[in-house]
Design a protein around this motif. Structure first.
Motif, mmCIF file in Angstrom:
data_model
loop_
_atom_site.group_PDB
_atom_site.id
_atom_site.type_symbol
_atom_site.label_atom_id
_atom_site.label_comp_id
_atom_site.label_asym_id
_atom_site.label_seq_id
_atom_site.Cartn_x
_atom_site.Cartn_y
_atom_site.Cartn_z
ATOM 1 N N GLU A 95 40.773 1.254 -122.945
ATOM 2 C CA GLU A 95 39.962 0.047 -122.735
ATOM 3 C C GLU A 95 40.851 -1.094 -122.242
ATOM 4 O OE1 GLU A 95 37.519 -3.033 -125.521
ATOM 5 O OE2 GLU A 95 36.915 -0.905 -125.656
ATOM 6 N N THR A 96 40.311 -1.880 -121.310
ATOM 7 C CA THR A 96 41.009 -3.063 -120.820
ATOM 8 C C THR A 96 39.981 -4.132 -120.471
ATOM 9 O OG1 THR A 96 42.694 -3.862 -119.257
ATOM 10 C CG2 THR A 96 41.003 -2.381 -118.382
ATOM 11 N N THR A 97 40.436 -5.373 -120.386
ATOM 12 C CA THR A 97 39.553 -6.512 -120.068
ATOM 13 C C THR A 97 40.095 -7.254 -118.857
ATOM 14 O OG1 THR A 97 38.911 -6.764 -122.389
ATOM 15 C CG2 THR A 97 38.531 -8.643 -120.930
ATOM 16 N N ASP A 99 39.677 -10.696 -116.649
ATOM 17 C CA ASP A 99 39.140 -12.073 -116.744
ATOM 18 C C ASP A 99 39.768 -12.922 -115.646
ATOM 19 O OD1 ASP A 99 37.699 -14.181 -117.596
ATOM 20 O OD2 ASP A 99 38.720 -14.417 -119.531
ATOM 21 N N SER A 148 29.755 -7.049 -118.772
ATOM 22 C CA SER A 148 30.158 -8.445 -118.597
ATOM 23 C C SER A 148 28.935 -9.348 -118.718
ATOM 24 C CB SER A 148 30.808 -8.663 -117.231
ATOM 25 O OG SER A 148 31.130 -10.031 -117.051
ATOM 26 N N PRO A 225 34.373 -12.600 -118.799
ATOM 27 C CA PRO A 225 35.290 -11.458 -118.754
ATOM 28 C C PRO A 225 34.538 -10.139 -118.556
ATOM 29 C CG PRO A 225 35.010 -12.209 -120.999
ATOM 30 C CD PRO A 225 34.312 -13.223 -120.132
ATOM 31 N N VAL A 226 35.228 -9.204 -117.933
ATOM 32 C CA VAL A 226 34.682 -7.869 -117.677
ATOM 33 C C VAL A 226 35.453 -6.860 -118.536
ATOM 34 C CG1 VAL A 226 34.249 -6.059 -115.982
ATOM 35 C CG2 VAL A 226 34.039 -8.494 -115.334
ATOM 36 N N THR A 227 34.747 -6.101 -119.356
ATOM 37 C CA THR A 227 35.362 -5.065 -120.203
ATOM 38 C C THR A 227 35.170 -3.699 -119.549
ATOM 39 O OG1 THR A 227 34.932 -6.348 -122.207
ATOM 40 C CG2 THR A 227 35.378 -3.991 -122.474
#
Length: 546
Positions: A95-97, A99, A148, A225-227
């Motif tokens: 998992e990463t975010t 932004d 997001s 932010p986009v996960t």
């Protein structure tokens, strides 16, 4: 004289008829010097060791050695150790975010789009400390979830990279209608990944992603932010290469049934050179250490003899396969020299079942480069090998033969000149053990009619046995020739009528190896006993008629 000629003709015809019905039975010339008799064969057979054992124990595999020596082999179903028993991985999640910074947001608004690219390294988790160079998946599901609350439309891709930077797998995505909710999954079938292993990371997996934000002039967007989350679940391994850390796996309930001990045994029994054999077919490219936890002997009555694994000497390492798809076969024998008590003593307990539990240590030599594959497995077979070499005393075996004495007995009963009915046994004993016999004549319902002997006694001496060689010589205890025996048993006139309805003979054989079971013998495939049974009528003729 005419009466004597009629009697002679009668028995000649009887002999001819018998030889026509059973061509394998020869007419035996019975030589008596006092009175004339006529011999009629009743039964004749040759008992070969291999056939006797086969009939005695049909569930045992008979093995004939290169020198003809016989062994009884008992085996059961194969146990196996599959890849998932050796190597297990939990579901993998990454998992990463993403932004946007204020500067990136400004550029997005000014240019109408902005792309963020990044590469991150995740660790493929191994609880045992494995450092894998490559993993090929047989099956699995790769899932991608992107979320997001922002109001920008997005598009992009996620790629999984091999250690050399080449693409192993890629998945694109797009959502033009905020808020963003993207879910996608693909089957991860026959996918190969190569992993990074160095001083900084173990089982490193590079994941590259690219996200492009778009905007239209005059629109006011929320730069949330986009996960980006991905996972690999429900997967199975096809092939793994690299370092697989040692770990121990249990292999339980290897069992073999020794049908020889299915029924309670009459007599004292001792095998001099048996063994418990473990056969391994190792298709994995790593060595395997084998440790016995226990060996159990269980009798038909449920009695248990337990041999702790510590009473068995350490076993050698099972060698690794050197090529995928080409297994290596190994055999480990537990013998009298490697187990306490000895295997001979263990089998003297006469266990119907032998059960063993093993611990299998993977890669016991800690090799850095090994492989395993679901296309192969470890197969293990437990075997009890009982060479027919040893001693036995006070044994009892029973067999039944069909006979037909009706015409002979009825003719004798109708003739006043008959003095007795003699039964003659011709025996050439090529077996290396002494044996006595008792023959009981019965009717078709097995009701006893009469017995051949008044009391059992040893009547067949052992064949000559070679004890001049060292005991470890494979021909020690072997029969060398045959010992002939001829026995005449009279059935007096008052007993002859008992046999008129005789249709079966129950043959009881008893005895033991030479010296009352104290000497060891070895049985060979060509050992045999020739047995013939003949009946003859003795007449009462006056001397002046001869």
């Amino acid at each position: 004289m005419r009466f004597k000629n009629q009697i002679a003709l009668l028995f000649i015809l009887a002999v001819f008829a018998a030889s026509c019905v059973k061509e394998e039975i020869d007419v035996n010339e019975l030589g008596y010097s006092i009175q004339p008799e006529f011999g009629v064969p009743v039964a004749r057979t040759t008992l070969r060791a291999e056939k006797v054992i086969e009939n005695f124990d049909e569930d045992g595999l008979i093995d004939v050695g290169s020198n003809g020596s016989l062994s009884l082999i008992y085996r059961d179903s194969v146990k196996n150790l599959a890849v998932e028993d050796i190597l297990t991985f939990a579901d993998q999640e990454f998992e990463t975010t993403v932004d946007l910074t204020p500067l990136e947001y400004t550029q997005l608004v000014a240019n109408g789009s902005y792309t963020i690219s990044s590469e991150e390294e995740f660790t493929y988790v191994s609880d045992e400390g494995d450092r894998l160079d490559s993993v090929r998946f047989s099956t699995g599901t790769f899932s991608l979830d992107i979320n997001s609350e922002g109001s920008f439309p997005i598009s992009g891709f996620v790629r999984i990279l091999n250690v050399d930077g080449s693409e192993a797998f890629a998945l694109t995505f797009e959502d033009q209608t905020p808020p963003i909710e993207i879910s996608d999954e693909v089957e991860f079938t026959n996918r190969l990944l190569t992993l990074r292993n160095d001083s900084e990371v173990s089982n490193g997996l590079s994941v590259e992603y690219e996200v492009t934000f778009t905007s239209e002039a005059g629109e006011n967007y929320d730069p949330g932010p986009v996960t980006i989350a991905s996972s690999l679940t429900d997967y199975s391994i096809q092939t793994v290469g690299g370092y697989i850390a040692p770990r121990t796996v249990g292999l339980e309930d290897l069992e073999v049934e020794i049908d020889l001990f299915k029924e309670s045994f009459n007599g004292n029994f001792r095998l001099s050179d048996p063994s418990l054999n473990l056969y391994f077919e190792n298709g994995y490219g790593l060595g395997l250490g084998i440790e016995i936890n226990e060996i159990l002997g269980i009798t038909t009555e449920g009695d248990v003899l337990e041999i702790p694994g510590s009473n068995v000497q350490p076993l050698p390492v099972i060698q690794a396969s050197q090529e995928l798809g080409v297994p290596v076969n190994s055999e480990i024998s537990i013998t009298n020299e490697t187990m306490t008590p000895t295997v001979t003593d263990f089998l003297s307990f006469m266990p119907r079942y032998v059960n063993s539990n093993l611990d299998v240590t993977v890669n016991p030599d800690d090799d850095e480069s090994v492989f395993i594959s679901s296309l192969s497995q470890l197969n293990v077979l437990l075997e009890a090998e009982l060479p027919l070499y040893g001693s036995i005393s006070d044994f009892l075996l029973v067999d039944t033969l069909d006979i037909d004495l009706g015409d002979l007995v009825s003719d004798a009963n109708e003739n006043d000149e008959v003095d007795a009915l003699d039964i003659r046994l011709f025996v050439e004993n090529g077996f290396p053990f002494e044996a006595g016999t008792q023959i009981v004549f019965t009717d078709s319902l097995y009701n006893p009619l009469d017995s051949l002997f008044e009391a059992p006694e040893y009547v067949f001496n052992s064949a000559p046995v070679n004890y001049d060689l060292p005991s470890e010589n494979p021909n020690y205890g072997r029969a060398v020739g045959k010992t002939p025996t001829v026995i005449d048993i009279p059935i007096t006139n008052d007993r002859i009528s008992n046999l008129e309805n005789a249709t079966r003979m129950i043959v009881r054989v008893y005895g033991g190896t030479t010296n009352n079971g104290a000497d060891d013998i070895r049985l060979f495939a060509n050992d045999e006993m020739d047995l013939s049974v003949a009946a003859k009528v003795r007449f009462k003729f006056d001397d002046d008629e001869n």
